[in-house]
Design a protein around this motif. Structure first.
Motif, PDB file in Angstrom:
ATOM      1  N   UNK A 161      37.709  31.268  55.286  1.00  0.00           N
ATOM      2  CA  UNK A 161      37.463  32.704  55.090  1.00  0.00           C
ATOM      3  C   UNK A 161      38.784  33.455  54.919  1.00  0.00           C
ATOM      4  N   UNK A 162      38.861  34.273  53.877  1.00  0.00           N
ATOM      5  CA  UNK A 162      40.007  35.136  53.627  1.00  0.00           C
ATOM      6  C   UNK A 162      39.556  36.583  53.800  1.00  0.00           C
ATOM      7  N   UNK A 163      39.530  37.026  55.053  1.00  0.00           N
ATOM      8  CA  UNK A 163      39.120  38.390  55.370  1.00  0.00           C
ATOM      9  C   UNK A 163      40.227  39.368  54.991  1.00  0.00           C
ATOM     10  N   UNK A 164      39.850  40.463  54.348  1.00  0.00           N
ATOM     11  CA  UNK A 164      40.830  41.465  53.929  1.00  0.00           C
ATOM     12  C   UNK A 164      41.434  41.183  52.570  1.00  0.00           C
ATOM     13  N   UNK A 165      40.935  40.175  51.861  1.00  0.00           N
ATOM     14  CA  UNK A 165      41.432  39.827  50.527  1.00  0.00           C
ATOM     15  C   UNK A 165      40.466  40.339  49.460  1.00  0.00           C
ATOM     16  N   UNK A 166      41.042  40.951  48.441  1.00  0.00           N
ATOM     17  CA  UNK A 166      40.251  41.494  47.337  1.00  0.00           C
ATOM     18  C   UNK A 166      40.653  40.816  46.033  1.00  0.00           C
ATOM     19  N   UNK A 167      39.700  40.554  45.167  1.00  0.00           N
ATOM     20  CA  UNK A 167      39.991  39.959  43.860  1.00  0.00           C
ATOM     21  C   UNK A 167      40.485  41.040  42.909  1.00  0.00           C
ATOM     22  N   UNK A 168      41.725  40.903  42.457  1.00  0.00           N
ATOM     23  CA  UNK A 168      42.265  41.837  41.468  1.00  0.00           C
ATOM     24  C   UNK A 168      41.838  41.471  40.059  1.00  0.00           C
ATOM     25  N   UNK A 169      41.708  40.171  39.802  1.00  0.00           N
ATOM     26  CA  UNK A 169      41.335  39.728  38.462  1.00  0.00           C
ATOM     27  C   UNK A 169      40.896  38.261  38.523  1.00  0.00           C
ATOM     28  N   UNK A 170      39.955  37.898  37.664  1.00  0.00           N
ATOM     29  CA  UNK A 170      39.593  36.501  37.510  1.00  0.00           C
ATOM     30  C   UNK A 170      40.628  35.807  36.628  1.00  0.00           C
ATOM     31  N   UNK A 171      40.870  34.543  36.897  1.00  0.00           N
ATOM     32  CA  UNK A 171      41.820  33.749  36.117  1.00  0.00           C
ATOM     33  C   UNK A 171      41.023  32.869  35.165  1.00  0.00           C
ATOM     34  N   UNK A 172      41.370  32.927  33.872  1.00  0.00           N
ATOM     35  CA  UNK A 172      40.616  32.215  32.851  1.00  0.00           C
ATOM     36  C   UNK A 172      41.526  31.282  32.053  1.00  0.00           C
ATOM     37  N   UNK A 173      40.924  30.202  31.560  1.00  0.00           N
ATOM     38  CA  UNK A 173      41.630  29.261  30.689  1.00  0.00           C
ATOM     39  C   UNK A 173      40.608  28.622  29.762  1.00  0.00           C
ATOM     40  N   UNK A 174      40.916  28.635  28.455  1.00  0.00           N
ATOM     41  CA  UNK A 174      40.039  28.028  27.447  1.00  0.00           C
ATOM     42  C   UNK A 174      38.605  28.553  27.524  1.00  0.00           C
ATOM     43  N   UNK A 175      38.473  29.868  27.745  1.00  0.00           N
ATOM     44  CA  UNK A 175      37.155  30.489  27.749  1.00  0.00           C
ATOM     45  C   UNK A 175      36.348  30.302  29.008  1.00  0.00           C
ATOM     46  N   UNK A 176      36.924  29.689  30.029  1.00  0.00           N
ATOM     47  CA  UNK A 176      36.206  29.472  31.287  1.00  0.00           C
ATOM     48  C   UNK A 176      36.948  30.144  32.433  1.00  0.00           C
ATOM     49  N   UNK A 177      36.205  30.522  33.460  1.00  0.00           N
ATOM     50  CA  UNK A 177      36.817  31.046  34.684  1.00  0.00           C
ATOM     51  C   UNK A 177      37.261  29.863  35.530  1.00  0.00           C
TER      52      UNK A 177
END
Length: 520
Positions: A161-177
């Protein structure tokens, strides 16, 4: 990246990294349920969240167990959902929901969630829009009890668990997350996660309306992250306004009064003493009416001058017998702490923005249009159509969280270094999420709420929507052309405003295309 300066440049050089088979974004019931289900598939699971969203306030979970009403079946549940959603529901999702809700609820009971019982059978409440009683509940607080049980299960299953962590952006490569870039404000760190599957479960649109029941940790992140990754949003025009949100007593302002109380015998009374729902729904009054219609009826009473001075109607709890009333433990305690005894005096309520039927388009396994990306809970759309049955918010998160976790649990972490991808994502994010020169975030949020409430509330018309859309696009362009962030905190704040504007723009644009009156 040559333009990066100060602490942001330092943080970019010091991005930490983590590998996981499955990354869940969101710490509510849907997210933790997904994490547990994925871990049971043998996956290494991490979950990142800033809070638990609206989950602690869940009042009940629908499941067609037929313990209270032997006539209930999954087929009847499907009929109720399609009728309540005005026929716009994705029928694949509705069928899966009806078929798997009971198993999800029973699994929670096996984890120790103390749903109210008659011996070996569960008590079930009759909620608005349902043809029979099917909502399981915990008198002392359903959402909190489910969260507690799932959190213990997640810890036992080895979920990180990473409490207090927010996703700023998804990381993508070759059209996939292939992962996500996370930020912890408390620790002032960036964490790049590479994952075989990412599950979005960070809730809906958040407080972008002036009057809203959304908790502060829900901020339209799911919508924005999904759009940026290339996913499709669906049904965004259908915002549900909870019909019975407390206005008085002031200390309980914004607290949802459960429509289950109406099923148990509470009445809605206008300022002239009329039980006005008998005019709108003569056969059943406050019962057997889904929330979108109920909200419109209450709002009409207020708009036509039959509401109280604070633009509300009375939610007459004094009609309930004492045993039934005291069964709503949490609400009764909060009202009495605010100085109102619901056995003697009626609280007052009016509609407020509560949830959205729309979200990320998914298939029956919670997969989105983007490989590697799944969504569940209020982050996803298509299940409810134009309106959501009371109790289906709770039923959805336990059912589709479980489905998403099962599907994602077969993924395994890709053999990539996420840090270079994360740095590129952060650089791109900084160019998009700028701050309009001289604009205060709080003022911008207040203006957005007023604009959406006036143009895209319960009642809408083309001229107001067109004007709002033009203003939203102009404002988002001003933020994109503004001042770039030079610290992580500022970038995160700009990200929040960007998400709000993007979600609002999507809702208004969709509302313009929906030229009929239907559901929410």
């Amino acid at each position: 990246m040559g333009g990066l300066t100060g602490s942001l440049q330092t943080r970019m050089r010091a991005i930490e990294r983590l590998g996981a088979d499955v990354l869940v974004i969101g710490g509510g019931i849907a997210g933790i349920q997904a994490a547990v289900a994925a871990a049971r598939q043998g996956a290494r699971v991490a979950i990142a969240y800033t809070g638990h969203g609206a989950s602690p306030y869940v009042l009940g979970v629908n499941a067609p167990l037929a313990h209270e009403d032997p006539s209930d079946t999954p087929a009847l549940y499907v009929d109720d959902m399609l009728r309540g959603g005005y026929g716009l529901n994705d029928r694949r999702l509705v069928r899966v929901f009806a078929e798997e809700a009971a198993a999800a609820a029973l699994e929670l009971a096996a984890l120790g969630v103390p749903f109210a019982r008659y011996g070996d059978r569960f008590r079930q409440r009759h909620l608005s829009g349902n043809s029979c009683a099917r909502s399981l509940y915990v008198p002392e607080g359903t959402g909190r009890a489910i969260l507690d049980a799932l959190t213990k299960a997640a810890d036992a299953a080895g979920v990180t668990r990473f409490s207090g962590y927010r996703a700023l952006r998804l990381v993508c490569a070759d059209g996939a997350v292939v992962g996500a870039l996370l930020h912890s404000r408390q620790k002032d760190v960036l964490l790049a996660v590479n994952a075989g599957a990412v599950i979005l479960a960070a809730g809906g649109i958040g407080r972008i309306y002036e009057d809203s029941t959304y908790p502060v940790d829900v901020a339209a992140d799911s919508c924005a992250l999904a759009l940026e990754a290339g996913a499709v949003l669906i049904d965004m025009e259908f915002v549900q306004f909870e019909p019975t949100v407390t206005v008085y007593p002031e200390a309980c302002r914004g607290v949802e009064m459960p429509t289950a109380m109406l099923g148990d015998g509470a009445h809605l009374i206008n300022a002239v003493g009329e039980r006005f729902m008998l005019r709108y729904n003569p056969d059943h009054a406050e019962k057997r009416i889904e929330k979108a219609r109920l909200a419109l009826c209450i709002q009409r009473e207020i708009d036509e001058g039959r509401g109280f001075a604070d633009r509300s109607v009375a939610f007459d709890t004094t009609r309930l017998d004492r045993v039934t009333l005291e069964g709503y433990v949490t609400h009764v305690k909060r009202l009495r702490a605010a100085g109102l005894d619901p056995a003697r005096e009626a609280p007052r309520v009016r509609p407020a923005a509560h949830s959205i039927m729309g979200g990320v388009r998914i298939d029956a396994a919670c997969r989105t249009d983007v490989p590697g990306l799944l969504a569940c809970g209020e982050a996803s759309g298509g299940i409810h159509g134009a309106s959501r049955l009371a109790g289906n918010g709770g039923g959805e998160i336990i059912t589709f969280g479980r489905i998403a976790g099962r599907c994602a649990g077969t993924a395994r972490s890709p053999d990539i270094d996420p840090v270079p991808l994360a740095r590129a994502a952060l650089d791109a994010l900084r160019e998009v999420c700028r701050r309009a020169s001289g604009v205060d975030h709080a003022d911008a949020v207040a203006r957005l709420g007023a604009r959406l409430t006036s143009s895209c509330g319960l009642y809408r018309e083309r001229a107001g929507l067109e004007s709002a859309l033009a203003e939203l696009r102009e404002e988002r362009a001003a933020w994109r052309a503004g001042v770039a962030a030079d610290s992580l905190d500022e970038l995160a704040a700009n990200r929040s405003m960007h998400n709000r504007l993007l979600a609002a723009e999507t809702i208004v644009a969709a509302a313009l295309r929906r030229t009929e009156s239907r559901g929410g």
